[in-house]
Scaffold this motif. Structure first.
Motif, PDB file in Angstrom:
ATOM      1  N   PHE A 116      -7.364   3.066   4.640  1.00 10.93           N
ATOM      2  CA  PHE A 116      -7.526   3.549   6.018  1.00 10.93           C
ATOM      3  C   PHE A 116      -7.137   5.014   6.031  1.00 10.93           C
ATOM      4  O   PHE A 116      -6.127   5.411   5.421  1.00 10.93           O
ATOM      5  CB  PHE A 116      -6.611   2.748   6.949  1.00 10.93           C
ATOM      6  N   PRO A 155       0.829  -1.197   0.000  1.00 16.66           N
ATOM      7  CA  PRO A 155       0.000   0.000   0.000  1.00 16.66           C
ATOM      8  C   PRO A 155       0.876   1.265   0.000  1.00 16.66           C
ATOM      9  O   PRO A 155       2.080   1.194   0.257  1.00 16.66           O
ATOM     10  CB  PRO A 155      -0.763  -0.102   1.322  1.00 16.66           C
ATOM     11  N   HIS A 156       0.263   2.377  -0.299  1.00 20.94           N
ATOM     12  CA  HIS A 156       0.931   3.681  -0.189  1.00 20.94           C
ATOM     13  C   HIS A 156       0.599   4.209   1.206  1.00 20.94           C
ATOM     14  O   HIS A 156      -0.557   4.164   1.623  1.00 20.94           O
ATOM     15  CB  HIS A 156       0.396   4.636  -1.259  1.00 20.94           C
ATOM     16  N   VAL A 157       1.598   4.701   1.898  1.00 25.08           N
ATOM     17  CA  VAL A 157       1.383   5.198   3.266  1.00 25.08           C
ATOM     18  C   VAL A 157       1.753   6.673   3.311  1.00 25.08           C
ATOM     19  O   VAL A 157       2.868   7.045   2.910  1.00 25.08           O
ATOM     20  CB  VAL A 157       2.235   4.411   4.280  1.00 25.08           C
ATOM     21  N   ARG A 158       0.785   7.494   3.769  1.00 24.44           N
ATOM     22  CA  ARG A 158       1.104   8.906   4.059  1.00 24.44           C
ATOM     23  C   ARG A 158       1.169   9.030   5.567  1.00 24.44           C
ATOM     24  O   ARG A 158       0.182   8.748   6.245  1.00 24.44           O
ATOM     25  CB  ARG A 158       0.011   9.829   3.497  1.00 24.44           C
ATOM     26  N   SER A 159       2.319   9.422   6.092  1.00 22.74           N
ATOM     27  CA  SER A 159       2.478   9.464   7.559  1.00 22.74           C
ATOM     28  C   SER A 159       2.043  10.829   8.105  1.00 22.74           C
ATOM     29  O   SER A 159       1.819  11.783   7.359  1.00 22.74           O
ATOM     30  CB  SER A 159       3.953   9.226   7.930  1.00 22.74           C
ATOM     31  N   CYS A 191       2.261   5.139  10.666  1.00 20.31           N
ATOM     32  CA  CYS A 191       1.708   6.509  10.621  1.00 20.31           C
ATOM     33  C   CYS A 191       2.683   7.509  11.200  1.00 20.31           C
ATOM     34  O   CYS A 191       2.580   8.708  10.921  1.00 20.31           O
ATOM     35  CB  CYS A 191       0.394   6.574  11.401  1.00 20.31           C
ATOM     36  N   PHE A 239       5.637   9.968   2.241  1.00 19.57           N
ATOM     37  CA  PHE A 239       4.702   9.290   1.338  1.00 19.57           C
ATOM     38  C   PHE A 239       5.462   8.107   0.739  1.00 19.57           C
ATOM     39  O   PHE A 239       6.310   8.298  -0.118  1.00 19.57           O
ATOM     40  CB  PHE A 239       4.226  10.245   0.240  1.00 19.57           C
ATOM     41  N   LEU A 250      -0.101   0.319  12.030  1.00 20.04           N
ATOM     42  CA  LEU A 250      -0.174   1.701  11.526  1.00 20.04           C
ATOM     43  C   LEU A 250      -0.075   2.668  12.707  1.00 20.04           C
ATOM     44  O   LEU A 250       0.562   3.707  12.630  1.00 20.04           O
ATOM     45  CB  LEU A 250      -1.498   1.913  10.780  1.00 20.04           C
TER      46      LEU A 250
END
Lengths: 124, 239
Positions: free
Chosen positions: B124, B1-5, B145, B10, B21
């Motif tokens: 999410f 997945p792509h995660v934006r913290s 996150c 990113f 997360l």
């Protein structure tokens, strides 16, 4: 019978409300809540009463349980606590902050709204 | 997945299996991801578990679990609020589109969570009070996150350089329709459509951008560009 757990929860929830008073825990006998803000105490007592009701079936005949129930009754009368969600009949002053409304509580405490953060996970 | 913290990292991540997360004094969120195809490096989130830890006068502990094709609008015990305590109503769950969208409002910790299902994957998104997000100890140091994905889990440029059934020009056109700004969300969209060969993946990036627009306190930070670390340079990676 989980009356001891109810007692412990009540003590921990009133610890944060105390101002140096002696712990007025309802351990096995009618205790005295030392130096605790009334509205916070009323809320803690309602939680406590709810906890005792939930464990009532398994505590029948248990002296600690019956003492706690009577102790709660006494304290609620002593502090003029209402049975429903509000605190004691208040003559004046702003309503107590709702401990379950984070934003309202934070704003009241800091005089500004809280900061927020955003995180996301998506796609592949 | 792509995660934006929280801090605008990113990353496009492998994170196969179960990864946290969030892990703080109030919330625990775990995403379980698996490869989009046998042997593929790209993975997608198939399961989400969220634990709302009990809080004295507000809520009992509540667990929410969602899996692909099973997005319940209720907690694991069947309830839709925080329980019988006086502040139980400060935790609530509702849906705007059964089976595709769930929103959880946790007013007692100033938190809103949105979970979506699109193209066979779960997304999410969270808006959380800063003080709550920071309430964790040194042992809880693995939170995607907070720090984004560990370097070992980020897909490198070459690993992202895998062709799918759709050409890059087609993928770019499909993504451009809903994502006119060629930012990290656009590149994620192109990457997803290329890798999966499924045009429906455009929705995941679009709705993620919508949620960011709704949740970010500073819209200056809405669009992140490939110059930021770890953004999938899908279009650049596929000359």
């Amino acid at each position: 019978c989980k009356i001891l757990r109810c007692n412990a929860e009540y003590v921990s929830s009133t610890l944060s409300l105390r101002r140096g008073g002696s712990p007025g825990a309802l351990r096995g006998g009618g205790g005295r809540a030392g130096g605790v803000g009334s509205s916070g105490l009323c809320r803690a007592l309602r939680s406590y009463a709810l906890c005792t009701r939930r464990t009532a079936r398994t505590c029948r005949g248990d002296l600690a349980f019956h003492s706690a129930v009577h102790g709660i009754e006494d304290l609620m009368i002593q502090h003029n606590c209402s049975r429903s969600g509000s605190g004691p009949a208040r003559s004046s002053g702003p309503p107590a902050p709702d401990p379950c409304d984070y934003e309202g509580r934070f704003s009241r405490l800091h005089g500004r709204p809280p900061g927020f953060l955003h995180c996301a996970s998506f796609g592949d | 997945p792509h995660v934006r913290s929280f801090h605008h990292h990113f990353h496009t991540c492998r994170v196969q299996g179960a990864w946290p997360l969030l892990d703080n004094d109030f919330l625990f969120v775990q995403a379980t991801s698996s490869p989009v195809a046998w042997g593929a490096n790209a993975t997608t989130t198939r399961k989400l578990t969220i634990i709302f830890k009990n809080m004295q006068e507000c809520i009992d502990q509540k667990v929410y679990q969602a899996e692909v094709d099973n997005l319940p609008a209720a907690f694991e015990d069947g309830s839709i609020n925080g329980g019988d305590r006086p502040g139980g109503s400060s935790l609530s769950i509702q849906t705007a589109d059964p089976g595709s969208h769930v929103q959880i409002q946790a007013a007692y910790i100033g938190t809103t969570i949105i979970i979506r299902q699109t193209a066979g994957q779960l997304s999410f998104s969270i808006k959380v009070a800063e003080e709550v997000a920071r309430a964790f100890s040194a042992e809880q140091d693995l939170q995607l996150c907070v720090g984004g994905c560990p370097p070992s889990q980020r897909l490198s440029r070459s690993e992202r350089n895998r062709r799918g059934a759709i050409t890059i020009d087609t993928a770019r056109q499909l993504c451009k329709e809903g994502l006119p700004v060629e930012d990290a969300y656009f590149h994620s969209c192109v990457f997803d459509v290329l890798i999966s060969g499924d045009p429906n993946f455009t929705v995941a990036a679009q709705t993620a951008l919508e949620d960011a627009r709704a949740f970010l306190p500073d819209l200056e930070k809405l669009h992140l560009f490939p110059s930021d670390a770890g953004v999938p340079l899908a279009s650049a990676a596929f000359p």
